[in-house]
Write an enzyme that holds these catalytic residues in place. Structure first.
Site, PDB file in Angstrom:
ATOM      1  N   ASN A 136      39.458  26.582  18.235  1.00  8.68           N
ATOM      2  CA  ASN A 136      40.862  26.985  18.163  1.00  8.68           C
ATOM      3  C   ASN A 136      41.585  26.280  19.310  1.00  8.68           C
ATOM      4  O   ASN A 136      41.411  26.666  20.462  1.00  8.68           O
ATOM      5  CB  ASN A 136      40.937  28.518  18.303  1.00  8.68           C
ATOM      6  CG  ASN A 136      42.356  29.017  18.485  1.00  8.68           C
ATOM      7  OD1 ASN A 136      43.319  28.279  18.280  1.00  8.68           O
ATOM      8  ND2 ASN A 136      42.484  30.282  18.870  1.00  8.68           N
TER       9      ASN A 136
ATOM     10  N   LYS B 225      44.652  26.253  19.956  1.00  4.62           N
ATOM     11  CA  LYS B 225      45.855  26.966  20.435  1.00  4.62           C
ATOM     12  C   LYS B 225      47.021  25.977  20.567  1.00  4.62           C
ATOM     13  O   LYS B 225      47.115  25.055  19.766  1.00  4.62           O
ATOM     14  CB  LYS B 225      45.548  27.710  21.742  1.00  4.62           C
ATOM     15  CG  LYS B 225      44.283  28.570  21.598  1.00  4.62           C
ATOM     16  CD  LYS B 225      44.072  29.543  22.711  1.00  4.62           C
ATOM     17  CE  LYS B 225      42.800  30.337  22.432  1.00  4.62           C
ATOM     18  NZ  LYS B 225      42.552  31.395  23.420  1.00  4.62           N
TER      19      LYS B 225
ATOM     20  N   HIS C  35      44.614  36.649  15.458  1.00  2.00           N
ATOM     21  CA  HIS C  35      44.130  36.343  16.810  1.00  2.00           C
ATOM     22  C   HIS C  35      44.840  37.266  17.799  1.00  2.00           C
ATOM     23  O   HIS C  35      46.020  37.582  17.626  1.00  2.00           O
ATOM     24  CB  HIS C  35      44.409  34.876  17.144  1.00  2.00           C
ATOM     25  CG  HIS C  35      43.744  34.447  18.415  1.00  2.00           C
ATOM     26  ND1 HIS C  35      44.275  34.750  19.654  1.00  2.00           N
ATOM     27  CD2 HIS C  35      42.587  33.792  18.642  1.00  2.00           C
ATOM     28  CE1 HIS C  35      43.460  34.282  20.587  1.00  2.00           C
ATOM     29  NE2 HIS C  35      42.433  33.697  20.001  1.00  2.00           N
TER      30      HIS C  35
ATOM     31  N   GLU D 177      46.114  36.780  20.572  1.00  2.00           N
ATOM     32  CA  GLU D 177      47.354  36.235  21.145  1.00  2.00           C
ATOM     33  C   GLU D 177      48.524  36.418  20.177  1.00  2.00           C
ATOM     34  O   GLU D 177      49.660  36.583  20.604  1.00  2.00           O
ATOM     35  CB  GLU D 177      47.147  34.761  21.539  1.00  2.00           C
ATOM     36  CG  GLU D 177      46.312  34.668  22.814  1.00  2.00           C
ATOM     37  CD  GLU D 177      45.489  33.394  22.961  1.00  2.00           C
ATOM     38  OE1 GLU D 177      45.759  32.399  22.266  1.00  2.00           O
ATOM     39  OE2 GLU D 177      44.538  33.422  23.774  1.00  2.00           O
TER      40      GLU D 177
ATOM     41  N   GLU E 253      36.419  39.058  19.108  1.00  2.87           N
ATOM     42  CA  GLU E 253      36.847  38.433  20.354  1.00  2.87           C
ATOM     43  C   GLU E 253      37.386  39.499  21.299  1.00  2.87           C
ATOM     44  O   GLU E 253      38.553  39.915  21.175  1.00  2.87           O
ATOM     45  CB  GLU E 253      37.966  37.415  20.079  1.00  2.87           C
ATOM     46  CG  GLU E 253      37.551  36.280  19.168  1.00  2.87           C
ATOM     47  CD  GLU E 253      38.433  35.056  19.395  1.00  2.87           C
ATOM     48  OE1 GLU E 253      37.869  34.002  19.721  1.00  2.87           O
ATOM     49  OE2 GLU E 253      39.661  35.160  19.285  1.00  2.87           O
TER      50      GLU E 253
ATOM     51  N   GLY F 263      39.530  33.211  27.553  1.00  3.64           N
ATOM     52  CA  GLY F 263      40.106  32.355  28.590  1.00  3.64           C
ATOM     53  C   GLY F 263      39.846  32.823  30.010  1.00  3.64           C
ATOM     54  O   GLY F 263      40.485  32.347  30.944  1.00  3.64           O
TER      55      GLY F 263
ATOM     56  N   SER G 159      35.378  32.878  25.883  1.00  6.41           N
ATOM     57  CA  SER G 159      34.677  32.158  26.948  1.00  6.41           C
ATOM     58  C   SER G 159      33.307  31.609  26.533  1.00  6.41           C
ATOM     59  O   SER G 159      32.377  31.568  27.347  1.00  6.41           O
ATOM     60  CB  SER G 159      34.564  33.029  28.197  1.00  6.41           C
ATOM     61  OG  SER G 159      35.856  33.308  28.726  1.00  6.41           O
TER      62      SER G 159
HETATM   63  P1  PGA Z   1      38.334  30.878  24.913  1.00  9.72           P
HETATM   64  O1  PGA Z   1      39.257  31.358  23.676  1.00  9.72           O
HETATM   65  O2  PGA Z   1      37.118  30.236  24.307  1.00  9.72           O
HETATM   66  O3  PGA Z   1      39.203  29.890  25.649  1.00  9.72           O
HETATM   67  O4  PGA Z   1      38.007  32.076  25.704  1.00  9.72           O
HETATM   68  C1  PGA Z   1      38.678  31.913  22.527  1.00  9.72           C
HETATM   69  C2  PGA Z   1      39.743  32.237  21.507  1.00  9.72           C
HETATM   70  O5  PGA Z   1      40.828  32.706  21.893  1.00  9.72           O
HETATM   71  O6  PGA Z   1      39.529  32.045  20.302  1.00  9.72           O
END
Ligand code: PGA
Length: 249
Positions: free
Chosen positions: A10, A12, A96, A98, A166, A172, A211
């Site tokens: 992803n 983003k 997601h 976010e 997640e 992140g 992560s």
């Molecule tokens: P990350 O994000 O691997 O940077 O922690 C995962 C995600 O949001 O899908």
């Protein structure tokens, strides 16, 4: 039949036209390396979907990070699943954290979006996950199972729907749950899917995200009922992402 393993990136809000070199590098690494026992997916921003799909990079599917619940209409700035299919996407991430946090998306809306994805013949990756406060309050399973029940449409099958767990606090941050914690949640997700979809529930692919990096992928992917990864930061560099795919080599 076992769930199909999937390692999905992803990107983003990252990536410009020049980023096609990362896709080229990844394709090269996949071709040169030992064959990976998983499907590989990259979800770049909308602006790159058609050019990435047109590259026809061997063994790499292209997907999107969100869509609108409607197929078309007066929704300024939005993109529909139909448009994504037209651009060459095969998968769409919905729900997601976010999107849930930044855009106030409810599980009911996520379900409507997932329905839109399925009605275009695409695959939906539905995300669920608890916040740190919810984990601290001991309500991880209640939150995650509630999101699962409300976000997955009736027409979901193991062939058109993937679930990604997640934990919001792991995204992140460089922090990850223990393998046992991941296994606990994934086993609860599996049981809920079996309860709802019968034996078919055993075939849904369940991804872990938050992560994931080359150094922890193998261990996280070894947890029971983990069938792949949804990767943010470490999917931006082809070599890192390939290091995660190594968990399936
Ligand atoms: P990350 O994000 O691997 O940077 O922690 C995962 C995600 O949001 O899908």
């Amino acid at each position: 039949m076992k769930p199909t393993a999937l390692v999905a990136g992803n990107w983003k809000m990252n990536g410009l036209a020049e980023s096609r070199s990362e896709l080229e590098t990844l394709s090269k690494l996949l071709k040169e390396g030992t064959e990976a026992g998983c499907n590989v997916l990259i979800c770049p921003p909308y602006t790159l979907i058609s050019s990435f799909a047109a590259m026809n990079a061997e063994s790499i599917a292209i997907g999107a990070q969100d869509c609108h619940a409607k197929a078309s209409g007066a929704h300024t700035g939005d993109i529909s699943a139909q448009m994504l299919r037209d651009a060459g996407a095969e998968y769409v991430i919905v729900g997601h954290s976010e999107r849930r946090a930044d855009h106030g998306e409810s599980s009911a809306l996520v379900c409507a979006k997932a329905n839109a994805v399925l009605s275009e013949g695409l695959r939906a990756i539905v995300c669920v996950g608890e916040t740190e406060a919810e984990r601290d309050a001991g309500s991880t399973l209640t939150v995650v199972l509630g999101q699962l029940a409300e976000s997955i449409p009736e027409s979901a099958t193991p062939d058109n729907m993937i679930v990604a767990y997640e934990p919001v606090w792991a995204i992140g941050t460089g922090r990850t749950p223990t393998t046992d914690d991941v296994a606990e949640v994934h086993t609860a997700l599996r049981n809920a899917l079996v309860e709802r979809f019968g034996e078919n529930g055993r075939r849904f692919s369940l991804l872990y995200g938050g992560s994931v990096k080359p150094s922890n992928a193998k261990e996280l992917m070894s947890a029971p009922n983990v069938n792949g990864a949804l990767v943010g930061g470490a999917s931006l560099k082809a070599t890192d992402f390939n290091g995660i795919i190594d968990a399936y080599r």
